[in-house]
Design a protein around this motif. Structure first.
Motif, PDB file in Angstrom:
ATOM      1  N   LEU A 176      71.746 -29.402  -5.275  1.00 39.71           N
ATOM      2  CA  LEU A 176      71.656 -30.351  -4.163  1.00 39.71           C
ATOM      3  C   LEU A 176      72.159 -31.726  -4.578  1.00 39.71           C
ATOM      4  O   LEU A 176      72.788 -32.434  -3.782  1.00 39.71           O
ATOM      5  N   ASP A 177      71.877 -32.120  -5.823  1.00 38.16           N
ATOM      6  CA  ASP A 177      72.323 -33.414  -6.315  1.00 38.16           C
ATOM      7  C   ASP A 177      73.847 -33.501  -6.308  1.00 38.16           C
ATOM      8  O   ASP A 177      74.416 -34.570  -6.104  1.00 38.16           O
ATOM      9  N   LYS A 178      74.494 -32.366  -6.516  1.00 41.75           N
ATOM     10  CA  LYS A 178      75.961 -32.309  -6.499  1.00 41.75           C
ATOM     11  C   LYS A 178      76.499 -31.945  -5.113  1.00 41.75           C
ATOM     12  O   LYS A 178      77.686 -31.713  -4.943  1.00 41.75           O
ATOM     13  N   ARG A 179      75.588 -31.852  -4.140  1.00 43.44           N
ATOM     14  CA  ARG A 179      75.940 -31.505  -2.758  1.00 43.44           C
ATOM     15  C   ARG A 179      76.549 -30.117  -2.653  1.00 43.44           C
ATOM     16  O   ARG A 179      77.421 -29.858  -1.819  1.00 43.44           O
ATOM     17  N   GLU A 180      76.109 -29.208  -3.518  1.00 47.14           N
ATOM     18  CA  GLU A 180      76.595 -27.826  -3.498  1.00 47.14           C
ATOM     19  C   GLU A 180      75.552 -26.963  -2.790  1.00 47.14           C
ATOM     20  O   GLU A 180      74.801 -26.203  -3.399  1.00 47.14           O
ATOM     21  N   ILE A 181      75.509 -27.073  -1.464  1.00 50.11           N
ATOM     22  CA  ILE A 181      74.477 -26.430  -0.667  1.00 50.11           C
ATOM     23  C   ILE A 181      74.604 -24.902  -0.722  1.00 50.11           C
ATOM     24  O   ILE A 181      73.609 -24.184  -0.873  1.00 50.11           O
ATOM     25  N   ASP A 182      75.834 -24.397  -0.595  1.00 53.88           N
ATOM     26  CA  ASP A 182      76.038 -22.945  -0.624  1.00 53.88           C
ATOM     27  C   ASP A 182      75.634 -22.367  -1.978  1.00 53.88           C
ATOM     28  O   ASP A 182      75.078 -21.259  -2.048  1.00 53.88           O
ATOM     29  N   ALA A 183      75.903 -23.109  -3.039  1.00 52.51           N
ATOM     30  CA  ALA A 183      75.535 -22.640  -4.376  1.00 52.51           C
ATOM     31  C   ALA A 183      74.022 -22.562  -4.520  1.00 52.51           C
ATOM     32  O   ALA A 183      73.494 -21.641  -5.164  1.00 52.51           O
ATOM     33  N   ALA A 184      73.307 -23.507  -3.904  1.00 54.34           N
ATOM     34  CA  ALA A 184      71.846 -23.469  -3.941  1.00 54.34           C
ATOM     35  C   ALA A 184      71.316 -22.230  -3.228  1.00 54.34           C
ATOM     36  O   ALA A 184      70.407 -21.543  -3.714  1.00 54.34           O
ATOM     37  N   ALA A 185      71.897 -21.921  -2.059  1.00 55.42           N
ATOM     38  CA  ALA A 185      71.478 -20.734  -1.309  1.00 55.42           C
ATOM     39  C   ALA A 185      71.778 -19.466  -2.089  1.00 55.42           C
ATOM     40  O   ALA A 185      70.961 -18.524  -2.110  1.00 55.42           O
ATOM     41  N   ALA A 186      72.939 -19.416  -2.748  1.00 52.86           N
ATOM     42  CA  ALA A 186      73.310 -18.245  -3.539  1.00 52.86           C
ATOM     43  C   ALA A 186      72.344 -18.055  -4.705  1.00 52.86           C
ATOM     44  O   ALA A 186      71.966 -16.927  -5.052  1.00 52.86           O
TER      45      ALA A 186
ATOM     46  N   ARG B 278      60.148 -30.745  -3.372  1.00 51.26           N
ATOM     47  CA  ARG B 278      59.157 -30.162  -4.277  1.00 51.26           C
ATOM     48  C   ARG B 278      58.120 -29.341  -3.513  1.00 51.26           C
ATOM     49  O   ARG B 278      57.645 -28.316  -3.993  1.00 51.26           O
ATOM     50  N   THR B 279      57.768 -29.804  -2.322  1.00 49.84           N
ATOM     51  CA  THR B 279      56.806 -29.057  -1.512  1.00 49.84           C
ATOM     52  C   THR B 279      57.401 -27.725  -1.076  1.00 49.84           C
ATOM     53  O   THR B 279      56.754 -26.676  -1.160  1.00 49.84           O
ATOM     54  N   LEU B 280      58.637 -27.748  -0.626  1.00 51.90           N
ATOM     55  CA  LEU B 280      59.286 -26.530  -0.167  1.00 51.90           C
ATOM     56  C   LEU B 280      59.473 -25.523  -1.302  1.00 51.90           C
ATOM     57  O   LEU B 280      59.333 -24.312  -1.100  1.00 51.90           O
ATOM     58  N   LEU B 281      59.760 -26.024  -2.505  1.00 52.64           N
ATOM     59  CA  LEU B 281      60.062 -25.149  -3.644  1.00 52.64           C
ATOM     60  C   LEU B 281      58.873 -25.000  -4.594  1.00 52.64           C
ATOM     61  O   LEU B 281      59.038 -24.542  -5.722  1.00 52.64           O
TER      62      LEU B 281
ATOM     63  N   ILE C  34      58.707 -29.009   8.993  1.00 52.98           N
ATOM     64  CA  ILE C  34      59.159 -27.938   8.103  1.00 52.98           C
ATOM     65  C   ILE C  34      58.227 -27.768   6.916  1.00 52.98           C
ATOM     66  O   ILE C  34      57.845 -26.647   6.555  1.00 52.98           O
ATOM     67  N   ILE C  35      57.813 -28.868   6.275  1.00 50.03           N
ATOM     68  CA  ILE C  35      57.035 -28.767   5.036  1.00 50.03           C
ATOM     69  C   ILE C  35      55.536 -28.948   5.268  1.00 50.03           C
ATOM     70  O   ILE C  35      54.726 -28.682   4.376  1.00 50.03           O
ATOM     71  N   GLY C  36      55.144 -29.397   6.467  1.00 48.99           N
ATOM     72  CA  GLY C  36      53.733 -29.647   6.746  1.00 48.99           C
ATOM     73  C   GLY C  36      53.295 -31.016   6.236  1.00 48.99           C
ATOM     74  O   GLY C  36      54.063 -31.743   5.598  1.00 48.99           O
ATOM     75  N   GLU C  37      52.078 -31.379   6.544  1.00 46.64           N
ATOM     76  CA  GLU C  37      51.530 -32.645   6.062  1.00 46.64           C
ATOM     77  C   GLU C  37      51.252 -32.537   4.562  1.00 46.64           C
ATOM     78  O   GLU C  37      50.772 -31.504   4.082  1.00 46.64           O
ATOM     79  N   ILE C  38      51.559 -33.586   3.827  1.00 50.16           N
ATOM     80  CA  ILE C  38      51.391 -33.599   2.376  1.00 50.16           C
ATOM     81  C   ILE C  38      50.650 -34.870   1.976  1.00 50.16           C
ATOM     82  O   ILE C  38      50.521 -35.802   2.782  1.00 50.16           O
TER      83      ILE C  38
ATOM     84  N   LEU D 297      63.620 -18.630   1.195  1.00 47.60           N
ATOM     85  CA  LEU D 297      63.623 -20.099   1.196  1.00 47.60           C
ATOM     86  C   LEU D 297      64.942 -20.684   1.683  1.00 47.60           C
ATOM     87  O   LEU D 297      65.030 -21.893   1.921  1.00 47.60           O
ATOM     88  N   ALA D 298      65.957 -19.856   1.828  1.00 49.28           N
ATOM     89  CA  ALA D 298      67.286 -20.370   2.174  1.00 49.28           C
ATOM     90  C   ALA D 298      67.305 -21.034   3.547  1.00 49.28           C
ATOM     91  O   ALA D 298      67.855 -22.129   3.713  1.00 49.28           O
ATOM     92  N   GLU D 299      66.712 -20.377   4.541  1.00 45.88           N
ATOM     93  CA  GLU D 299      66.718 -20.935   5.895  1.00 45.88           C
ATOM     94  C   GLU D 299      65.878 -22.213   5.979  1.00 45.88           C
ATOM     95  O   GLU D 299      66.343 -23.231   6.527  1.00 45.88           O
ATOM     96  N   PRO D 300      64.619 -22.236   5.464  1.00 42.97           N
ATOM     97  CA  PRO D 300      63.859 -23.496   5.461  1.00 42.97           C
ATOM     98  C   PRO D 300      64.577 -24.604   4.693  1.00 42.97           C
ATOM     99  O   PRO D 300      64.528 -25.768   5.104  1.00 42.97           O
ATOM    100  N   LEU D 301      65.241 -24.230   3.581  1.00 46.11           N
ATOM    101  CA  LEU D 301      65.980 -25.228   2.809  1.00 46.11           C
ATOM    102  C   LEU D 301      67.104 -25.816   3.648  1.00 46.11           C
ATOM    103  O   LEU D 301      67.307 -27.032   3.670  1.00 46.11           O
ATOM    104  N   LYS D 302      67.829 -24.956   4.340  1.00 41.36           N
ATOM    105  CA  LYS D 302      68.923 -25.427   5.206  1.00 41.36           C
ATOM    106  C   LYS D 302      68.384 -26.347   6.298  1.00 41.36           C
ATOM    107  O   LYS D 302      68.951 -27.409   6.581  1.00 41.36           O
ATOM    108  N   ASN D 303      67.268 -25.948   6.912  1.00 45.55           N
ATOM    109  CA  ASN D 303      66.679 -26.773   7.976  1.00 45.55           C
ATOM    110  C   ASN D 303      66.208 -28.120   7.430  1.00 45.55           C
ATOM    111  O   ASN D 303      66.358 -29.156   8.102  1.00 45.55           O
ATOM    112  N   LEU D 304      65.635 -28.111   6.218  1.00 42.65           N
ATOM    113  CA  LEU D 304      65.165 -29.365   5.627  1.00 42.65           C
ATOM    114  C   LEU D 304      66.338 -30.286   5.324  1.00 42.65           C
ATOM    115  O   LEU D 304      66.270 -31.495   5.590  1.00 42.65           O
TER     116      LEU D 304
END
Length: 394
Positions: free
Chosen positions: A167-177, A149-152, A206-210, A187-194
């Motif tokens: 992400l819940d369905k583990r479809e990472i490439d679909a999320a990036a697309a 939620r912080t990243l997005l 990656i997301i900072g202190e929250i 956001l694709a690269e930070p999402l991948k790193n997270l």
């Protein structure tokens, strides 16, 4: 069924040691109970019907909502936290496959009214303890919704839901697309790193202190202190919107692609059903998947099967002996087909571990003849001695 009941009993007993008491809810509920939190789209996945009073009802597709409905109706005055568990069947109209059925059983736990790191940690420890008690080999993965939620945070709510759904369905490439489609490829690269982060330090880099940082670290410190084995997985999204904080899943061996065996997290539901906002956390275990995962590895307690064989003149004494065996917890059968002595012995050889023979001599001596059907060894003993030997497995 004997194996299922054995595993079920172990899990019930273990939940009791943590202080969770069993509750039961109806097999059907008002349809709105489920659509109010999941939307009308869930109807296609449910068994829905109208009763004679014209009310829209549904067979329960899961247990969390019914248990929280029960809390709002019956449990609001109870001292918190409320610790409940349940074991019941659920129904979903979907394509059956290995470990995934239209009628299936869930073993679950709900901790209602506690909003602390200790509560979060306890539920995760209970989940791991139950699966270990059942004998399941599993991997525990833990995340927190604040990571994603912080990243997005600056995406529209519907776009956040879309990404979490992928992400819940583990479809990472679909999320990036999808991020590319809405012109947020940044956001694709930070999402991948997270998603690839496996320590809290990597996540917060990656997301900072929250605001949740302290509580999250405290929860994981408790788990580390209790030597709980887990993996950090920031990609866990848990598709339902009512989850609010920590989320976790367990994946078992021997299940192929459908290998998730447990899912849970912190949530808010009571206010949807007319109650005050109440922090809760819980999980549900797919019991059918537990059994598929265990396969032939299920340890069963030793229970010898004994057939009492007698002559017609000794039948009264044979019935007494069979009763005493059962009173001692020993599975005991006696001929019901009026077979002769030889036929009784032949039939016993097809299923009995031991045979107790009662004839005129045994009646007169007050003893029994105990025969081990595997070794062929035969002894004449007092009944009390035979019972002791049978219960010891020797």
């Amino acid at each position: 069924m004997e194996q299922r009941r054995e595993i079920e009993a172990r899990m019930r007993a273990k939940a009791r040691t943590w202080g969770y008491r069993e509750v039961s809810t109806p097999s059907f509920e008002e349809l709105e109970l489920f659509t109010i939190r999941s939307g009308e789209g869930i109807i296609d996945e449910m068994y829905v019907f109208e009763d004679k009073g014209g009310r829209s009802l549904a067979l329960r597709p899961e247990l969390t909502a019914p248990v929280l409905r029960m809390f709002v109706n019956e449990g609001r005055s109870l001292t918190k936290p409320i610790k409940w568990c349940y074991f019941a069947d659920c129904f979903r109209y979907e394509r059956p496959q290995k470990g995934r059925y239209r009628q299936f059983w869930q073993f679950g736990v709900e901790l209602i009214g506690a909003d602390t790191a200790m509560a979060d940690a306890e539920i995760i420890m209970v989940a791991a303890d139950l699966l270990k008690t059942a004998g399941v080999a599993f991997t525990l993965k833990i995340g927190h919704l604040s990571f994603m939620r912080t990243l997005l945070a600056d995406l529209a709510q519907e776009h956040q839901r879309k990404v979490r759904s992928f992400l819940d369905k583990r479809e990472i490439d679909a999320a990036a697309a999808f991020l590319s489609e809405i012109n947020r490829s940044d956001l694709a690269e930070p999402l991948k790193n997270l998603i690839e982060a496996r320590t809290l330090d990597q996540v917060f880099a990656i997301i900072g202190e929250i605001p949740e940082t302290s509580r999250i670290r405290q929860t994981f410190d408790i788990l580390d202190g209790e030597q709980v084995e887990y993996e950090i997985n920031p990609a866990i999204a848990r598709g339902l919107d009512y989850y609010t904080g920590i989320v976790f899943e367990c994946f078992a061996e021997g299940l192929g692609a459908e290998n998730q065996i447990l899912g849970g997290g912190a949530y808010q539901l009571a206010h949807l059903f007319g109650g005050a906002p109440t922090p809760s956390i819980g999980f549900a275990i797919g019991f059918d998947r537990v059994m598929v995962s265990l396969g032939e590895k299920i340890w069963m307690p030793y229970m010898p099967r004994v057939t009492v064989i007698c002559t017609p003149q000794a039948r009264s004494r044979a019935l007494e002996i069979a009763r005493e065996l059962r009173d001692s917890g020993i599975i005991s059968n006696i001929d019901l087909m009026d077979r002769g002595f030889s036929a009784q012995m032949k039939t016993a050889g097809k299923g009995a571990d031991y045979v107790i023979i009662i004839g005129e001599e045994e009646v007169a001596s007050g003893k029994v003849t105990l025969k081990n059907m595997q070794s062929g060894q035969q002894q004449t003993l007092l009944l009390s001695e035979a019972i002791e030997q049978l219960n010891s497995g020797s």
